[in-house]
Write a protein that holds these residues in place. Structure first.
Motif, PDB file in Angstrom:
ATOM      1  N   ASN A 187       7.167  -5.256  12.506  1.00  0.00           N
ATOM      2  CA  ASN A 187       5.860  -4.594  12.545  1.00  0.00           C
ATOM      3  C   ASN A 187       5.111  -4.774  11.234  1.00  0.00           C
ATOM      4  OD1 ASN A 187       7.686  -2.734  14.469  1.00  0.00           O
ATOM      5  ND2 ASN A 187       5.552  -2.675  15.114  1.00  0.00           N
ATOM      6  N   PRO A 188       3.923  -5.370  11.265  1.00  0.00           N
ATOM      7  CA  PRO A 188       3.094  -5.389  10.061  1.00  0.00           C
ATOM      8  C   PRO A 188       2.719  -3.952   9.692  1.00  0.00           C
ATOM      9  CG  PRO A 188       2.266  -6.933  11.718  1.00  0.00           C
ATOM     10  CD  PRO A 188       3.284  -6.077  12.394  1.00  0.00           C
ATOM     11  N   TYR A 189       2.704  -3.663   8.399  1.00  0.00           N
ATOM     12  CA  TYR A 189       2.310  -2.315   7.995  1.00  0.00           C
ATOM     13  C   TYR A 189       1.632  -2.338   6.639  1.00  0.00           C
ATOM     14  CZ  TYR A 189       6.427  -2.306   4.977  1.00  0.00           C
ATOM     15  OH  TYR A 189       7.352  -2.624   4.015  1.00  0.00           O
ATOM     16  N   SER A 190       0.983  -1.232   6.305  1.00  0.00           N
ATOM     17  CA  SER A 190       0.258  -1.111   5.048  1.00  0.00           C
ATOM     18  C   SER A 190       0.266   0.355   4.637  1.00  0.00           C
ATOM     19  CB  SER A 190      -1.190  -1.587   5.266  1.00  0.00           C
ATOM     20  OG  SER A 190      -1.943  -1.482   4.089  1.00  0.00           O
ATOM     21  N   ILE A 191       0.619   0.603   3.365  1.00  0.00           N
ATOM     22  CA  ILE A 191       0.625   1.976   2.846  1.00  0.00           C
ATOM     23  C   ILE A 191      -0.176   2.018   1.554  1.00  0.00           C
ATOM     24  CG2 ILE A 191       2.045   3.918   2.058  1.00  0.00           C
ATOM     25  CD1 ILE A 191       4.399   2.667   3.486  1.00  0.00           C
ATOM     26  N   ALA A 192      -1.141   2.918   1.492  1.00  0.00           N
ATOM     27  CA  ALA A 192      -1.928   3.065   0.267  1.00  0.00           C
ATOM     28  C   ALA A 192      -1.963   4.541  -0.121  1.00  0.00           C
ATOM     29  CB  ALA A 192      -3.345   2.543   0.471  1.00  0.00           C
ATOM     30  N   THR A 193      -1.556   4.813  -1.365  1.00  0.00           N
ATOM     31  CA  THR A 193      -1.686   6.170  -1.897  1.00  0.00           C
ATOM     32  C   THR A 193      -2.865   6.178  -2.864  1.00  0.00           C
ATOM     33  OG1 THR A 193       0.682   6.546  -1.689  1.00  0.00           O
ATOM     34  CG2 THR A 193      -0.536   8.017  -3.174  1.00  0.00           C
ATOM     35  N   VAL A 194      -3.819   7.044  -2.559  1.00  0.00           N
ATOM     36  CA  VAL A 194      -5.065   7.071  -3.311  1.00  0.00           C
ATOM     37  C   VAL A 194      -5.156   8.401  -4.053  1.00  0.00           C
ATOM     38  CG1 VAL A 194      -7.573   6.991  -3.110  1.00  0.00           C
ATOM     39  CG2 VAL A 194      -6.165   5.614  -1.571  1.00  0.00           C
ATOM     40  N   TYR A 195      -5.586   8.341  -5.326  1.00  0.00           N
ATOM     41  CA  TYR A 195      -5.822   9.567  -6.080  1.00  0.00           C
ATOM     42  C   TYR A 195      -7.237   9.549  -6.636  1.00  0.00           C
ATOM     43  CZ  TYR A 195      -5.826  13.099  -9.702  1.00  0.00           C
ATOM     44  OH  TYR A 195      -6.156  14.187 -10.463  1.00  0.00           O
ATOM     45  N   THR A 196      -7.945  10.662  -6.478  1.00  0.00           N
ATOM     46  CA  THR A 196      -9.239  10.805  -7.152  1.00  0.00           C
ATOM     47  C   THR A 196      -9.296  12.198  -7.756  1.00  0.00           C
ATOM     48  OG1 THR A 196     -10.181  11.389  -5.008  1.00  0.00           O
ATOM     49  CG2 THR A 196     -10.643   9.183  -5.799  1.00  0.00           C
ATOM     50  N   GLY A 197      -9.608  12.260  -9.053  1.00  0.00           N
ATOM     51  CA  GLY A 197      -9.691  13.561  -9.728  1.00  0.00           C
ATOM     52  C   GLY A 197     -10.513  13.400 -10.988  1.00  0.00           C
ATOM     53  N   GLY A 198     -11.662  14.067 -11.021  1.00  0.00           N
ATOM     54  CA  GLY A 198     -12.520  13.953 -12.194  1.00  0.00           C
ATOM     55  C   GLY A 198     -12.917  12.510 -12.415  1.00  0.00           C
ATOM     56  N   PRO A 199     -12.775  11.999 -13.643  1.00  0.00           N
ATOM     57  CA  PRO A 199     -13.223  10.643 -13.932  1.00  0.00           C
ATOM     58  C   PRO A 199     -12.244   9.573 -13.430  1.00  0.00           C
ATOM     59  CG  PRO A 199     -12.299  11.631 -15.907  1.00  0.00           C
ATOM     60  CD  PRO A 199     -12.300  12.711 -14.852  1.00  0.00           C
ATOM     61  N   LEU A 200     -11.038  10.001 -13.044  1.00  0.00           N
ATOM     62  CA  LEU A 200      -9.972   9.051 -12.727  1.00  0.00           C
ATOM     63  C   LEU A 200      -9.848   8.782 -11.230  1.00  0.00           C
ATOM     64  CD1 LEU A 200      -7.417   7.486 -13.855  1.00  0.00           C
ATOM     65  CD2 LEU A 200      -6.134   9.584 -13.339  1.00  0.00           C
ATOM     66  N   ALA A 201      -9.625   7.517 -10.868  1.00  0.00           N
ATOM     67  CA  ALA A 201      -9.243   7.155  -9.509  1.00  0.00           C
ATOM     68  C   ALA A 201      -8.147   6.112  -9.595  1.00  0.00           C
ATOM     69  CB  ALA A 201     -10.436   6.617  -8.728  1.00  0.00           C
ATOM     70  N   ALA A 202      -7.221   6.144  -8.649  1.00  0.00           N
ATOM     71  CA  ALA A 202      -6.132   5.181  -8.675  1.00  0.00           C
ATOM     72  C   ALA A 202      -5.663   4.899  -7.261  1.00  0.00           C
ATOM     73  CB  ALA A 202      -4.979   5.707  -9.515  1.00  0.00           C
ATOM     74  N   MET A 203      -5.092   3.720  -7.052  1.00  0.00           N
ATOM     75  CA  MET A 203      -4.533   3.374  -5.749  1.00  0.00           C
ATOM     76  C   MET A 203      -3.301   2.509  -5.955  1.00  0.00           C
ATOM     77  SD  MET A 203      -4.250   0.824  -3.130  1.00  0.00           S
ATOM     78  CE  MET A 203      -5.635  -0.314  -3.016  1.00  0.00           C
ATOM     79  N   VAL A 204      -2.220   2.902  -5.307  1.00  0.00           N
ATOM     80  CA  VAL A 204      -1.016   2.077  -5.263  1.00  0.00           C
ATOM     81  C   VAL A 204      -0.795   1.712  -3.809  1.00  0.00           C
ATOM     82  CG1 VAL A 204       1.460   1.987  -5.697  1.00  0.00           C
ATOM     83  CG2 VAL A 204      -0.033   3.294  -7.221  1.00  0.00           C
ATOM     84  N   GLY A 205      -0.721   0.417  -3.534  1.00  0.00           N
ATOM     85  CA  GLY A 205      -0.602   0.010  -2.143  1.00  0.00           C
ATOM     86  C   GLY A 205       0.444  -1.067  -1.955  1.00  0.00           C
ATOM     87  N   TYR A 206       1.007  -1.090  -0.751  1.00  0.00           N
ATOM     88  CA  TYR A 206       1.984  -2.128  -0.416  1.00  0.00           C
ATOM     89  C   TYR A 206       1.811  -2.444   1.052  1.00  0.00           C
ATOM     90  CZ  TYR A 206       6.392  -4.638  -0.003  1.00  0.00           C
ATOM     91  OH  TYR A 206       7.333  -5.610   0.228  1.00  0.00           O
ATOM     92  N   GLU A 207       1.821  -3.732   1.391  1.00  0.00           N
ATOM     93  CA  GLU A 207       1.785  -4.044   2.813  1.00  0.00           C
ATOM     94  C   GLU A 207       2.537  -5.316   3.139  1.00  0.00           C
ATOM     95  OE1 GLU A 207      -2.594  -4.109   3.588  1.00  0.00           O
ATOM     96  OE2 GLU A 207      -2.234  -6.102   4.393  1.00  0.00           O
ATOM     97  N   ARG A 208       2.884  -5.425   4.430  1.00  0.00           N
ATOM     98  CA  ARG A 208       3.542  -6.614   4.958  1.00  0.00           C
ATOM     99  C   ARG A 208       2.651  -7.162   6.063  1.00  0.00           C
ATOM    100  NH1 ARG A 208       9.417  -5.592   7.045  1.00  0.00           N
ATOM    101  NH2 ARG A 208       8.285  -4.849   8.857  1.00  0.00           N
ATOM    102  N   SER A 209       2.281  -8.446   5.929  1.00  0.00           N
ATOM    103  CA  SER A 209       1.284  -9.045   6.815  1.00  0.00           C
ATOM    104  C   SER A 209       1.877  -9.430   8.170  1.00  0.00           C
ATOM    105  CB  SER A 209       0.693 -10.287   6.156  1.00  0.00           C
ATOM    106  OG  SER A 209       1.611 -11.357   6.234  1.00  0.00           O
ATOM    107  N   THR A 210       1.029  -9.936   9.045  1.00  0.00           N
ATOM    108  CA  THR A 210       1.470 -10.370  10.382  1.00  0.00           C
ATOM    109  C   THR A 210       2.468 -11.525  10.299  1.00  0.00           C
ATOM    110  OG1 THR A 210      -0.455 -11.825  10.540  1.00  0.00           O
ATOM    111  CG2 THR A 210      -0.651  -9.642  11.544  1.00  0.00           C
ATOM    112  N   ASN A 211       2.475 -12.271   9.200  1.00  0.00           N
ATOM    113  CA  ASN A 211       3.511 -13.311   9.073  1.00  0.00           C
ATOM    114  C   ASN A 211       4.521 -12.982   7.979  1.00  0.00           C
ATOM    115  OD1 ASN A 211       1.769 -13.765   7.038  1.00  0.00           O
ATOM    116  ND2 ASN A 211       1.676 -15.993   7.281  1.00  0.00           N
ATOM    117  N   GLU A 212       4.713 -11.699   7.730  1.00  0.00           N
ATOM    118  CA  GLU A 212       5.777 -11.162   6.876  1.00  0.00           C
ATOM    119  C   GLU A 212       5.623 -11.454   5.389  1.00  0.00           C
ATOM    120  OE1 GLU A 212       9.432 -12.275   9.053  1.00  0.00           O
ATOM    121  OE2 GLU A 212       9.383 -10.199   9.721  1.00  0.00           O
TER     122      GLU A 212
END
Lengths: 318, 318, 318
Positions: A187-212
Motif C-alpha cells: 500500500n502506498p502511504y504518506s504521513i506528515a506531521t505539521v506544527y504551527t505555533g507563533g512564528p514557527l512552522a515545521a513539517m516532518v513527512g515520510y511516504e512510500r510511492s506507488t512503485n515503492e
C-alpha cells in the motif's frame, strides 16, 4: 423588535435562503503568464495550477459534517485539461468524507499528506518559474502518466484535529492496479506531521510511492519581522535507480505593495554533481484575490548549460 | 403592511433576486466505498454513479417551461470520467426541452424510458455491490463503448402528464451512425408505462436497442408497513446470440436509523443454467442528503466459482 | 428611514450577500435541432454552439477590474465535447485579464478579433443550417484538429475603449508549437476595427493564421425599419494552395413573433467556379432566453450535386 433588528434578521434569513438554493460553491484559480527561457521563444503558460472546483459542506449535527470536493485542473493558455487531456477530469481533488471532533476523513483522490504540506516551505508555493524544484526533486508519489506525481488515487486521507499546534495527516492508497500499471505490491502511504505555533512552522513527512520508492521530507519556517524564512531537506530513495538528496533555503518577504520571494535549492543525485537553482520574484498585490507577478529563475545542471527563465503574469482567485 | 409582512415580502424578493443572478443550479452525488471481492485485493470504488450536474427551468408563461440538464459522470476514486475517459463529458444527461400541460419533451441524450424507470424496482436502486444485475441482465440499450448501455444519444424523449396515476414515457433515437457504429437500420425506441397509486407501483416497458435487440420489462412493487416489496421480470431477445430471461424479488425495509435491503435475482440465458445473485444491505441515514452503507452480495454463475463481494461506503447528495 | 427605504436597503444588501457567496456566475446555451439533408437520414444536431461557461469580475477600485472566463463546448445530442473529445475542455474561451479606462486585456485562449466580430454580419449569426459559410469561407485561424478554426491559443487579446463608436480589437499569439504542429515561424495575429453608430455597423479585419495564411474581411450592416441588412466580402490568401474570394448579402428582419432571416453567399476559389448558398429561416421567440427555429439552406457546389438542408430546433440561453 426594532427596525435594525428586523433588517439583521432578514439579512441572515436571506443569506440562509441563498445558501439553501445551492449546496455547492464554486471556486478556482485562473493564472496566465508570459514565459521566456534560454534558447526558446516567448511562450504563454501559467504561474499557478489553474483550477475550477466545486465543494460543499453539510452540517449533520453534533459537530459532524459531510464534505466533498471536486476539482478540475486545466492549462489556461490552450483550455485543455492537464498533460493535454491525459489526466483525469477532476485531477486536482475528487473526494467525499466526514469531519468532526475526531478530525477529518476523506475517500477518493487528493494530494498526499506530504506533498500537500510541502508547498508551505517553498517561498514560491510551487508557483511561477521561481518555484524551487528541490523541495521534492525528482520524487513522484505516483509515476503513472495520468497522475500529476503528487497525488494518490484510490486512497483514504485522515487528518487529526490540531492539538497544541500539532496535526498529523495520513494518506493510504489501495493496492489496486491503476492506469495500466500492474498491481502495486504494498500500500502506498504518506504521513506528515505539521506544527504551527507563533512564528514557527515545521513539517516532518515520510511516504512510500506507488512503485515503492520512499521520500523523507524535513521542513521549517520562521517569521522574522515581515519575512518568513524557510528551509527544507529531503531524501529520495529509489527502488531502481539513483537516490537523491535535496535541500533549499528561501524567504517570503512582505512589502507594502506585495511580496518579494527569494530561494536557492540543490538536487543532488548520488554519485554525481548537483542541479542548482536560484530564484527571485516580486508579486504585486492588486487585491486579496488578484496579483501580478514577475520572477526570474536560473538553473544550472551538474552537466550542461544554465537555463535562465523569466515570467510575468496575472493570478486571479475566485 | 406590518413588520412581519414586510419581512416575508422581502424574503421572497431576496429569494427571487438570488435566483435571478443565476438561471442554473448545480446538483450532484459523490459516493465512495471500499469494496472487497473473492480473490481480489481491497479496492476503492463507488456505490452510486457519481455525478456533477447543471440544470435550469425558465417560466415561459401559460404553464409552459423551457428546461435543460447537463450531467457529468465520473469515478470518484480516480477523478476520471466514466470508462476511463471513453464516455462523453455529459454522459449522464444532455438535453433541452419544453414542459407544460401536454407533458414534457426533451431533445438530446438521456436514459431510455425503460432504463430510467427500472431502477425503482431494484431494492438497491442500481447502487452498491448489492444492485441486482438481473433487473436488466446483459441487455444494453446502446452497445457502443462510448455509451453506458442504458442511454440513447440523438433522441427525443416524451412524457405524458400523470393521469390517474399513469404516465407514459417514450424515447426514440435517430438512425444516424454514432461512435464509429455503422448506420442503424431502424430507429431505436423505448416505451415505459408507469403506474403509481397508494402502496402500488408498476412499470411495463419495451424497447429496441441500437442494434435491434429487444427488451421487455415487467415490474411491480407494493408497500406493506415500512417494507416496499418488489418483483421484476424481463425478456431480452438478441438479434444475434442467446436470448435471456431475468427475474428478481426484493424488499426495501425502512427502519428507525435507515433501511435494510434484500434481493434475489436470476439471469437465465436460453439453453444453459442461471446466473444467481442474492444481496443484503444496510444503509444508515446521517441526514436526508447523506448516508453510510454496507452491503454483501453473492453471485453464483451457472459455471464457475461463486463471487462474494462486500462494500462499505458513504453516499452524499448535493 | 421609512419602511420602503428599509426594504430597498435590505434588498440591496441581500443581493450583495448573495454575490459575496460566489465570485463566479454560470452561463450557457443548450440548443438541439433535428436536421435533414439531401441523401442522408434524419439526424439530431445543434443550431448554435452549445456551451457551459463560468465567468467572474472583481472590482479592484479606480475603475480597474479583474475578469476571467472559462467556457466548455459540447455536442448536446451525444453529450461529448466538440470534435468527439479532440478539442480542449475549455474550447470556447479560457482567459484571465484586466479591464479599465485603457480598455481590456486578456491572456489565454479565445476567438480571434476578426472571427469574434464576423458573426454579427451573418444574418444567422453562425447558427443553424442557415449560417452562410461564405462569411469566412474555408479560412481557418488555427488549422490544428484540436482547435475550432476560429480561435488562438497562447494569445494576448486587447480591446480599446469604444471611442465615437469605434473600437479596435487585436489578438496576437506566441510562436510556440501547439498540438504537435511545429514551431510557428511568425506570430499569428488578428486586427478588427469595429464601428457602431445609429443604424450603421461595420467591421474591417485582417489576420494571419497559425500557418501564415492571411484573411481580409470587410463587413457592413444597416438597419432599415425592422430589417438589418448585411453585406460581407472576404479575401483568403493561402501560403500553399488556392486563394478564395467570398461574399454574402443577407437580412435579419424582426417580426412580431420573432425574426425572419435570409442570406445568399458565394465561396469562389481562384480558377474555378463558385460554391453558392442561399438560406431562409424563421426564429420564433418564446422569451428573451428561448426560441424555436426552422431554417432551410441550399448549397450548390461548383461541381457536384446541390445539397438542401432543413432544420427545426430549440435554442435556450441560461
Amino acid at each position: 423588535m426594532n427596525k435594525n433588528a428586523i433588517a439583521v434578521a432578514i439579512l441572515c434569513a436571506c443569506a440562509g435562503m441563498a445558501q439553501a438554493q445551492s449546496n455547492v460553491s464554486i471556486y478556482g484559480i485562473v493564472d496566465v503568464g508570459l514565459i521566456k527561457g534560454t534558447g526558446s521563444t516567448l511562450q504563454e503558460g501559467k504561474g499557478d495550477f489553474n483550477r475550477l472546483g466545486f465543494r460543499g459542506t453539510e452540517d449533520l449535527g453534533d459537530g459532524l459534517k459531510a464534505n466533498f470536493r471536486l476539482e478540475m485542473r486545466f492549462l489556461p493558455d490552450t483550455g485543455t485539461t492537464e498533460a493535454n487531456g491525459q489526466r483525469p477530469l477532476f485531477q486536482g481533488r475528487s473526494w467525499v468524507g466526514l469531519s468532526g471532533g475526531f478530525g477529518a476523513i476523506r475517500f477518493g483522490r487528493d494530494m498526499t499528506a506530504v506533498q500537500d504540506a510541502a508547498s508551505d516551505f517553498d517561498p514560491f508555493g510551487f508557483q511561477t518559474v521561481g518555484a524551487i524544484d528541490a523541495i521534492t526533486g525528482n520524487y513522484m508519489s505516483d509515476t503513472s502518466i495520468a497522475s500529476s506525481g503528487n497525488r494518490f488515487s484510490n486512497a483514504v486521507f485522515y487528518s487529526t484535529p490540531v492539538m497544541s499546534g500539532f496535526q498529523v495527516n495520513v494518506s493510504v492508497a489501495t493496492k489496486e492496479p491503476l492506469n495500466g500499471v500492474p498491481v502495486v505490491k504494498s500500500n502506498p502511504y504518506s504521513i506528515a506531521t505539521v506544527y504551527t505555533g507563533g512564528p514557527l512552522a515545521a513539517m516532518v513527512g515520510y511516504e512510500r510511492s506507488t512503485n515503492e520508492d520512499t521520500f523523507l521530507s524535513l521542513n521549517g519556517s520562521y517569521k522574522v519581522g515581515t519575512a518568513n524564512l524557510m528551509a527544507s531537506y529531503s531524501r529520495f530513495n529509489r527502488v531502481l535507480g539513483v537516490d537523491e538528496r535535496n535541500w533549499l533555503v528561501g524567504a517570503d518577504i512582505a512589502v507594502a505593495t506585495g511580496a518579494i520571494k527569494v530561494g536557492y535549492g540543490q538536487i543532488k543525485p548520488e554519485g554525481s554533481g548537483s542541479d542548482k537553482q536560484y530564484s527571485l520574484g516580486y508579486w504585486h498585490t492588486l487585491s486579496k484575490r488578484t496579483n501580478l507577478y514577475t520572477d526570474v529563475s536560473s538553473r544550472k545542471p551538474a552537466a550542461g548549460k544554465t537555463n535562465n527563465t523569466v515570467d510575468v503574469g496575472i493570478h486571479h482567485t475566485f
